[in-house]
Design a protein around this motif. Structure first.
Motif, PDB file in Angstrom:
ATOM      1  N   ILE A  61       0.837  -1.211   0.000  1.00 32.17           N
ATOM      2  CA  ILE A  61       0.000   0.000   0.000  1.00 32.17           C
ATOM      3  C   ILE A  61       0.865   1.251   0.000  1.00 32.17           C
ATOM      4  CG2 ILE A  61      -1.639   1.343   1.377  1.00 32.17           C
ATOM      5  CD1 ILE A  61      -2.826  -1.377   2.289  1.00 32.17           C
ATOM      6  N   PHE A  62       1.916   1.269   0.819  1.00 35.32           N
ATOM      7  CA  PHE A  62       2.811   2.429   0.860  1.00 35.32           C
ATOM      8  C   PHE A  62       3.512   2.629  -0.480  1.00 35.32           C
ATOM      9  CE2 PHE A  62       3.383   1.865   5.714  1.00 35.32           C
ATOM     10  CZ  PHE A  62       2.205   2.561   5.931  1.00 35.32           C
ATOM     11  N   VAL A  63       3.962   1.540  -1.077  1.00 35.33           N
ATOM     12  CA  VAL A  63       4.653   1.639  -2.370  1.00 35.33           C
ATOM     13  C   VAL A  63       3.718   2.165  -3.450  1.00 35.33           C
ATOM     14  CG1 VAL A  63       5.736   0.311  -4.225  1.00 35.33           C
ATOM     15  CG2 VAL A  63       6.362  -0.137  -1.850  1.00 35.33           C
ATOM     16  N   LEU A  64       2.508   1.596  -3.517  1.00 34.58           N
ATOM     17  CA  LEU A  64       1.546   2.029  -4.532  1.00 34.58           C
ATOM     18  C   LEU A  64       1.131   3.480  -4.315  1.00 34.58           C
ATOM     19  CD1 LEU A  64      -0.688  -1.179  -4.743  1.00 34.58           C
ATOM     20  CD2 LEU A  64       0.902  -0.330  -6.482  1.00 34.58           C
ATOM     21  N   ALA A  65       0.943   3.870  -3.062  1.00 29.39           N
ATOM     22  CA  ALA A  65       0.587   5.262  -2.765  1.00 29.39           C
ATOM     23  C   ALA A  65       1.734   6.196  -3.138  1.00 29.39           C
ATOM     24  CB  ALA A  65       0.234   5.412  -1.285  1.00 29.39           C
ATOM     25  N   GLY A  66       2.965   5.786  -2.815  1.00 32.73           N
ATOM     26  CA  GLY A  66       4.121   6.609  -3.149  1.00 32.73           C
ATOM     27  C   GLY A  66       4.284   6.803  -4.642  1.00 32.73           C
ATOM     28  N   ILE A  67       4.094   5.716  -5.407  1.00 33.80           N
ATOM     29  CA  ILE A  67       4.209   5.800  -6.865  1.00 33.80           C
ATOM     30  C   ILE A  67       3.146   6.731  -7.434  1.00 33.80           C
ATOM     31  CG2 ILE A  67       3.943   4.496  -9.011  1.00 33.80           C
ATOM     32  CD1 ILE A  67       5.236   2.115  -7.593  1.00 33.80           C
ATOM     33  N   TYR A  68       1.924   6.590  -6.964  1.00 33.72           N
ATOM     34  CA  TYR A  68       0.828   7.401  -7.499  1.00 33.72           C
ATOM     35  C   TYR A  68       1.057   8.880  -7.234  1.00 33.72           C
ATOM     36  CZ  TYR A  68      -3.863   8.847  -8.776  1.00 33.72           C
ATOM     37  OH  TYR A  68      -4.918   9.466  -9.394  1.00 33.72           O
TER      38      TYR A  68
ATOM     39  N   LEU B  24       5.024  -0.948  11.795  1.00 33.70           N
ATOM     40  CA  LEU B  24       6.408  -0.535  12.023  1.00 33.70           C
ATOM     41  C   LEU B  24       7.360  -1.217  11.045  1.00 33.70           C
ATOM     42  CD1 LEU B  24       7.994   1.311  13.899  1.00 33.70           C
ATOM     43  CD2 LEU B  24       8.381  -0.641  15.408  1.00 33.70           C
ATOM     44  N   THR B  25       7.065  -2.473  10.704  1.00 35.74           N
ATOM     45  CA  THR B  25       7.876  -3.195   9.714  1.00 35.74           C
ATOM     46  C   THR B  25       7.821  -2.501   8.358  1.00 35.74           C
ATOM     47  OG1 THR B  25       7.467  -5.298  10.846  1.00 35.74           O
ATOM     48  CG2 THR B  25       8.228  -5.399   8.562  1.00 35.74           C
ATOM     49  N   ALA B  26       6.606  -2.150   7.933  1.00 36.13           N
ATOM     50  CA  ALA B  26       6.446  -1.445   6.660  1.00 36.13           C
ATOM     51  C   ALA B  26       7.110  -0.080   6.713  1.00 36.13           C
ATOM     52  CB  ALA B  26       4.965  -1.306   6.323  1.00 36.13           C
ATOM     53  N   ALA B  27       6.988   0.604   7.862  1.00 41.22           N
ATOM     54  CA  ALA B  27       7.591   1.923   8.014  1.00 41.22           C
ATOM     55  C   ALA B  27       9.111   1.832   7.947  1.00 41.22           C
ATOM     56  CB  ALA B  27       7.154   2.550   9.336  1.00 41.22           C
ATOM     57  N   ALA B  28       9.676   0.810   8.575  1.00 42.48           N
ATOM     58  CA  ALA B  28      11.131   0.640   8.576  1.00 42.48           C
ATOM     59  C   ALA B  28      11.651   0.443   7.157  1.00 42.48           C
ATOM     60  CB  ALA B  28      11.518  -0.544   9.458  1.00 42.48           C
ATOM     61  N   LEU B  29      10.948  -0.375   6.379  1.00 42.28           N
ATOM     62  CA  LEU B  29      11.367  -0.599   4.996  1.00 42.28           C
ATOM     63  C   LEU B  29      11.274   0.694   4.188  1.00 42.28           C
ATOM     64  CD1 LEU B  29      12.307  -2.599   2.851  1.00 42.28           C
ATOM     65  CD2 LEU B  29       9.900  -3.099   2.357  1.00 42.28           C
TER      66      LEU B  29
ATOM     67  N   THR C 258      13.957   5.257   1.540  1.00 39.46           N
ATOM     68  CA  THR C 258      14.064   6.715   1.455  1.00 39.46           C
ATOM     69  C   THR C 258      15.483   7.182   1.735  1.00 39.46           C
ATOM     70  OG1 THR C 258      11.752   6.936   2.175  1.00 39.46           O
ATOM     71  CG2 THR C 258      13.162   8.884   2.337  1.00 39.46           C
ATOM     72  N   ILE C 259      16.105   6.627   2.763  1.00 43.37           N
ATOM     73  CA  ILE C 259      17.483   6.998   3.097  1.00 43.37           C
ATOM     74  C   ILE C 259      18.433   6.621   1.955  1.00 43.37           C
ATOM     75  CG2 ILE C 259      19.415   6.470   4.642  1.00 43.37           C
ATOM     76  CD1 ILE C 259      17.407   6.207   6.907  1.00 43.37           C
TER      77      ILE C 259
ATOM     78  N   ILE D 143       5.638   9.791   3.529  1.00 43.56           N
ATOM     79  CA  ILE D 143       4.944   8.535   3.803  1.00 43.56           C
ATOM     80  C   ILE D 143       5.644   7.775   4.927  1.00 43.56           C
ATOM     81  CG2 ILE D 143       4.419   6.252   2.839  1.00 43.56           C
ATOM     82  CD1 ILE D 143       3.853   7.603   0.191  1.00 43.56           C
ATOM     83  N   SER D 144       6.977   7.765   4.900  1.00 45.33           N
ATOM     84  CA  SER D 144       7.738   7.092   5.966  1.00 45.33           C
ATOM     85  C   SER D 144       7.462   7.735   7.319  1.00 45.33           C
ATOM     86  CB  SER D 144       9.237   7.145   5.655  1.00 45.33           C
ATOM     87  OG  SER D 144       9.520   6.522   4.418  1.00 45.33           O
ATOM     88  N   ALA D 145       7.460   9.073   7.339  1.00 45.20           N
ATOM     89  CA  ALA D 145       7.186   9.779   8.595  1.00 45.20           C
ATOM     90  C   ALA D 145       5.778   9.471   9.092  1.00 45.20           C
ATOM     91  CB  ALA D 145       7.361  11.286   8.384  1.00 45.20           C
ATOM     92  N   PHE D 146       4.816   9.453   8.167  1.00 44.73           N
ATOM     93  CA  PHE D 146       3.435   9.118   8.544  1.00 44.73           C
ATOM     94  C   PHE D 146       3.361   7.704   9.104  1.00 44.73           C
ATOM     95  CE2 PHE D 146      -0.430   6.884   7.187  1.00 44.73           C
ATOM     96  CZ  PHE D 146      -1.390   7.584   7.898  1.00 44.73           C
ATOM     97  N   ALA D 147       4.039   6.755   8.433  1.00 48.12           N
ATOM     98  CA  ALA D 147       4.004   5.365   8.877  1.00 48.12           C
ATOM     99  C   ALA D 147       4.632   5.206  10.259  1.00 48.12           C
ATOM    100  CB  ALA D 147       4.716   4.474   7.867  1.00 48.12           C
TER     101      ALA D 147
END
Length: 496
Positions: free
Chosen positions: A291-298, A425-430, A435-436, A472-476
């Motif tokens: 979901i994060f990847v698809l949202a980021g791409i869009y 948290l796992t998704a956020a860490a990835l 991002t880094i 997105i990472s900060a939100f997650a």
């Protein structure tokens, strides 16, 4: 009285005849766009062509052509044919200077005279034969300038004079775009090259493997789309199987019972809950990542306002206008006329922007320059929607089901919140790691991309994507921390 009137009429007719005769014998110069005349357009066409020097072929970067076009578009600049011819001759005579100062980059290794095979000088020829001979001599001189050394930035502070215009000086004003172009690697040092060729974006790796990105053909292969769909189906199926096990074994507790006495089979249900919760935690984490990847791409690629801003900052519109002027100059030179009404840069800019927006909205059969990236983005969006329509929707459904079953599988709701926080948290860490990596390693700087505007556009898009992924990472991370806080609060309340 009548004679006087008749004489006045005759005088007017004679005067009109004299004016028409004078107009017919005065040398005509077609004015392009109300800003650039035909001679200046020919000079732009020449500068936009290729230059052969020392057995190699060079071309001026689009950012530098944009500078030349901007200069010639100035209200106080209106060069004559003689001034443009002199500037062109000087340009052909100092190809080494253009190379040394970084305005020309290598595009091939074909040797020969610049006038051959549609070279730049063939796009800028004067009717006078003596002038043609002078231009030919000056172009021949360029091959004898191997030892010419010009320090970068030399003469860049000269005051440009229409009577003695130095084309390289008109390109020399430093801009943010040109500063960014200096970070572009040499083609032989890059991990891959990206070029706009014949309506396609061609990606070539170091192993000489090529990938063609088309405006119309599906960019993401069906097997990749099917693979993503299969992964989504498998993840959802695993979650549904776990949910079915929880339901059939009566592990779900949607309403807390009044009595706290353990029901028969409590130990068995506890084991089932532990295993199924761990599995659902994994499938939910995978869904969150998708979901994060698809949202980021869009958000990164398909935001129309951002796309238009990046096209503007990359200098694309000036590049397209230079192409437009060059084509009209060639047509005028060949036919002594042009087939369409000439528009100013402002009108051209408005039209191209409007047509780009229409294409981004999904409209077809819109007239747009071949160099415009809007059709590629629209095509990418079609492939994206094909992925999202099945795989993306299934990942979202799986995430919702996973959270619901983790929270309601026993009376201790905080356990479900804790596992939801872990998945988040796992998704956020990835997301943070990616991002880094993009922010500090900057792998896009190892790509050789041409023309210049395409490099600048892709760079701007990637920088925007990094910003989006950072958000997105900060939100997650904040959401995961919030869930952990809720878990601690619920746990303390349950233990009290």
């Amino acid at each position: 009285m009548f004679d006087i009137r008749r004489k006045n009429i005759h005088m007017n007719i004679v005067l009109m005849g004299i004016l028409m005769l004078a107009w017919s014998i005065i040398p005509k110069q077609v004015v392009f766009a109300g800003e650039i005349n035909s001679s200046e357009a020919g000079l732009i066409a020449a500068a936009s062509g290729t230059f052969d020097y020392d057995g190699k072929t060079y071309r001026a970067g689009s950012a530098y052509i944009n500078s030349l076009t901007s200069y010639l578009s100035g209200d106080d600049v209106d060069l004559t044919a003689e001034q443009c011819q002199k500037a062109a001759a000087q340009m052909y005579d100092s190809v080494a200077e253009g190379i040394e100062r970084g305005y020309l980059y290598e595009v091939g290794s074909e040797s020969g005279d610049p006038t051959e095979n549609g070279g730049p000088q063939s796009a800028y020829e004067e009717d006078d034969s003596d002038d043609d001979e002078d231009d030919g001599k000056s172009s021949e001189k360029s091959s004898d300038k191997d030892d010419t050394k010009v320090e970068s930035g030399e003469n860049s502070n000269k005051v440009l004079s229409p009577d003695n215009l130095d084309v390289w000086d008109s390109m020399s004003n430093q801009t943010e775009a040109k500063n960014k172009l200096q970070k572009r690697p040499e083609q032989e040092d890059a991990n891959a090259s990206v070029k706009l060729e014949e309506g396609n974006i061609v990606v070539t790796t170091k192993d000489n493997e090529t990938i063609n990105l088309s405006k119309k053909e599906q960019l993401i292969p069906d097997k990749v789309v099917y693979l993503i769909d299969i992964i989504a189906v498998v993840i959802l199926s695993i979650t549904l199987i776990c949910a079915a096990i929880l339901l059939t074994t009566k592990c779900m507790v949607f309403k807390k019972p009044k009595s706290r006495r353990a029901r028969p089979g409590h130990t068995k249900r506890r084991k089932i809950r532990r295993y199924t919760r761990n599995i659902i935690t994994i499938t939910t984490a995978v869904s969150f990542i998708a979901i994060f990847v698809l949202a980021g791409i869009y958000i990164s690629i398909f935001n129309k306002n951002t796309i238009m801003q990046n096209m503007q900052s990359s200098g694309y519109f000036r590049y397209a206008y230079s192409e437009y002027i060059s084509e009209l100059a060639k047509e005028y030179k060949e036919n002594n006329t042009i087939s369409e009404t000439i528009v100013s840069y402002e009108d051209f800019l408005f039209t191209v922007k409007q047509n780009s927006m229409k294409i981004l909205d999904g409209e077809t059969d819109i007239r747009i320059p071949d160099s415009n990236v809007s059709p590629y983005i629209t095509n990418i969006k079609k492939s994206y929607m094909k992925v999202f329509s099945v795989g993306g929707v299934l990942f979202i459904i799986n995430g919702l089901i996973g959270v619901i079953f983790m929270v309601f599988m026993d009376q201790r709701r905080e356990r479900g919140v804790k596992h939801t926080a872990f998945a988040e948290l796992t998704a956020a860490a990835l997301a943070v790691v990616v991002t880094i990596y993009m922010a500090f390693v900057k792998p896009y700087l190892h790509l050789y991309i041409e023309p210049d505007y395409l490099y600048l556009f892709i760079t701007e898009c990637i920088l925007w994507s990094v910003k989006v992924m950072t958000s997105i990472s900060a939100f997650a991370v904040v959401l995961a921390m919030l869930l952990i806080g809720i878990y601690n609060s619920m746990k303390n309340k349950a233990d009290s």
